[in-house]
Design a protein around this motif. Sequence first.
Motif, PDB file in Angstrom:
ATOM      1  N   LEU A  40       0.821  -1.217   0.000  1.00 47.77           N
ATOM      2  CA  LEU A  40       0.000   0.000   0.000  1.00 47.77           C
ATOM      3  C   LEU A  40       0.851   1.262   0.000  1.00 47.77           C
ATOM      4  O   LEU A  40       0.335   2.381  -0.113  1.00 47.77           O
ATOM      5  N   ASN A  41       2.180   1.066   0.152  1.00 46.57           N
ATOM      6  CA  ASN A  41       3.111   2.185   0.118  1.00 46.57           C
ATOM      7  C   ASN A  41       2.787   3.262   1.159  1.00 46.57           C
ATOM      8  O   ASN A  41       2.730   4.454   0.847  1.00 46.57           O
ATOM      9  N   VAL A  42       2.519   2.802   2.378  1.00 46.99           N
ATOM     10  CA  VAL A  42       2.311   3.729   3.501  1.00 46.99           C
ATOM     11  C   VAL A  42       3.154   3.250   4.686  1.00 46.99           C
ATOM     12  O   VAL A  42       3.718   2.156   4.634  1.00 46.99           O
ATOM     13  N   SER A  43       3.226   4.072   5.729  1.00 49.65           N
ATOM     14  CA  SER A  43       4.053   3.707   6.880  1.00 49.65           C
ATOM     15  C   SER A  43       3.403   2.570   7.662  1.00 49.65           C
ATOM     16  O   SER A  43       2.188   2.343   7.573  1.00 49.65           O
ATOM     17  N   ARG A  44       4.253   1.881   8.413  1.00 46.56           N
ATOM     18  CA  ARG A  44       3.744   0.762   9.210  1.00 46.56           C
ATOM     19  C   ARG A  44       2.728   1.251  10.249  1.00 46.56           C
ATOM     20  O   ARG A  44       1.757   0.571  10.545  1.00 46.56           O
ATOM     21  N   SER A  45       2.946   2.451  10.786  1.00 48.52           N
ATOM     22  CA  SER A  45       2.012   2.945  11.804  1.00 48.52           C
ATOM     23  C   SER A  45       0.645   3.247  11.182  1.00 48.52           C
ATOM     24  O   SER A  45      -0.386   3.068  11.819  1.00 48.52           O
ATOM     25  N   THR A  46       0.650   3.663   9.907  1.00 49.35           N
ATOM     26  CA  THR A  46      -0.638   3.897   9.230  1.00 49.35           C
ATOM     27  C   THR A  46      -1.380   2.575   9.027  1.00 49.35           C
ATOM     28  O   THR A  46      -2.601   2.503   9.236  1.00 49.35           O
ATOM     29  N   VAL A  47      -0.629   1.535   8.635  1.00 53.71           N
ATOM     30  CA  VAL A  47      -1.250   0.217   8.482  1.00 53.71           C
ATOM     31  C   VAL A  47      -1.861  -0.229   9.812  1.00 53.71           C
ATOM     32  O   VAL A  47      -2.994  -0.723   9.866  1.00 53.71           O
ATOM     33  N   ARG A  48      -1.094  -0.011  10.898  1.00 52.63           N
ATOM     34  CA  ARG A  48      -1.604  -0.390  12.230  1.00 52.63           C
ATOM     35  C   ARG A  48      -2.886   0.353  12.573  1.00 52.63           C
ATOM     36  O   ARG A  48      -3.843  -0.232  13.093  1.00 52.63           O
ATOM     37  N   GLU A  49      -2.889   1.657  12.296  1.00 53.83           N
ATOM     38  CA  GLU A  49      -4.085   2.469  12.560  1.00 53.83           C
ATOM     39  C   GLU A  49      -5.273   1.924  11.768  1.00 53.83           C
ATOM     40  O   GLU A  49      -6.379   1.799  12.285  1.00 53.83           O
ATOM     41  N   ALA A  50      -5.000   1.613  10.485  1.00 54.48           N
ATOM     42  CA  ALA A  50      -6.071   1.113   9.605  1.00 54.48           C
ATOM     43  C   ALA A  50      -6.627  -0.202  10.146  1.00 54.48           C
ATOM     44  O   ALA A  50      -7.845  -0.410  10.175  1.00 54.48           O
ATOM     45  N   ILE A  51      -5.731  -1.076  10.594  1.00 48.70           N
ATOM     46  CA  ILE A  51      -6.181  -2.367  11.125  1.00 48.70           C
ATOM     47  C   ILE A  51      -7.023  -2.162  12.382  1.00 48.70           C
ATOM     48  O   ILE A  51      -8.053  -2.814  12.571  1.00 48.70           O
TER      49      ILE A  51
END
Lengths: 229, 229
Positions: A40-51
């Motif tokens: 998704l080409n985003v930061s790991r913290s953004t992925v965590r937030e999304a999850i």
Amino acid sequence: MYDKEILSEKVANTIKKMIIDKKLKPGDKLANEIDLTNELNVSRSTVREAIKILVSTNILEVRRGKGTFVSENPGLYKDPLGVCFMDKKNLLKDLYESRLIIEPGICALAAIRATKGNILQLENSYINIKKEILNNIDHTETDIQFHNIIANSSQNPIINRILPIINEGIQEGYKETKDIRESGDTVLYHHGKILEAIKSRNPELARDCMTDHLSYGMEQIVVKLNALK
Amino acid sequence: MYDKEILSEKVANTIKKMIIDKKLKPGDKLANEIDLTNELNVSRSTVREAIKILVSTNILEVRRGKGTFVSENPGLYKDPLGVCFMDKKNLLKDLYESRLIIEPGICALAAIRATKGNILQLENSYINIKKEILNNIDHTETDIQFHNIIANSSQNPIINRILPIINEGIQEGYKETKDIRESGDTVLYHHGKILEAIKSRNPELARDCMTDHLSYGMEQIVVKLNALK
């Protein structure tokens, strides 16, 4: 803070779309954080937030040490109608009124469409209610299960998911009507009639038996509400 | 990460309980972050996490520069049944089948309980559908509004919140049946009949008119599904 929040919402929607497009089923494992970060080409913290967003809306569930999985009923939120925010005074009457509109039609469909497996489940559930009543054990959960099996027997996923409303009704019903609870005999009489109507594949009889069962419950509630006035 | 996550879930539940206990209404402002931090004795970032959880479950909404407020229909999540995760093949038929079970009874209640205001709204909505059809404008939104007003007229908050399912049904219906859409005349005929039955305070007629309207829609869907086979 705001921009990051909007980004994680967007990524959450993207992941949701991925689940739908890839036709992931309940229990399927989601790609891990690192793969998602790359894809998704985003930061790991953004992925965590999304999850986190997807977990709080019951689309995903995190199993510790195992990963992130698609939920049992993805997107079906606990108390999806926000019943807990409603005025409590008339809630029980409103819930039974809704059940009286919805459940007789569901029961008629069940009489037409129940599989042999559904009927076996329903018979077992009835036997369990009987056992619990004879042994003076609270039968709320089994009663809910009985009604769940009927909705399941409609073979309609929308109807099957309208169940939380009905369940909430039964649970609230038991909480509020402990003092005027139906006798064990009455519970068994009504559930037995419903079971027989479904087994005999008679949709109109099944509809009527469910109407009788819920009308009886409704009468008890009205008596109680009047006594409180 | 896990412990902090569990803490923010807990704080989210506490704030939810505060909203219920203090009987905050839709649009009411929540205490600000600093006050919540002090009151709940947790870090500001935990309060933020908790608020995010409540926003994603539509209990709170953040208005930029203004603060955090209780949502219009707190806890009522968009697509509360997770329809977007369901198999699309039979979705439209399943939705209409559910509507056929639910909406006739709602319509009967509306005929009994609609206020003068409700009937005025319904008449206006009917006039708007008519105008849109005559001017060849898409009337989907107004059609949804018409059915929303009927559910509102039942004066039952549970039924009123079951609407998103119905709305989803209409929206999906229009998306999928563009090629076999009901003629403008048919739409006006059915909605006109329903309106008259509610205005004449005839619950059984209202029930039958809604059944006719939805049965007609269902027939169209079955025709289309068979053509796709």
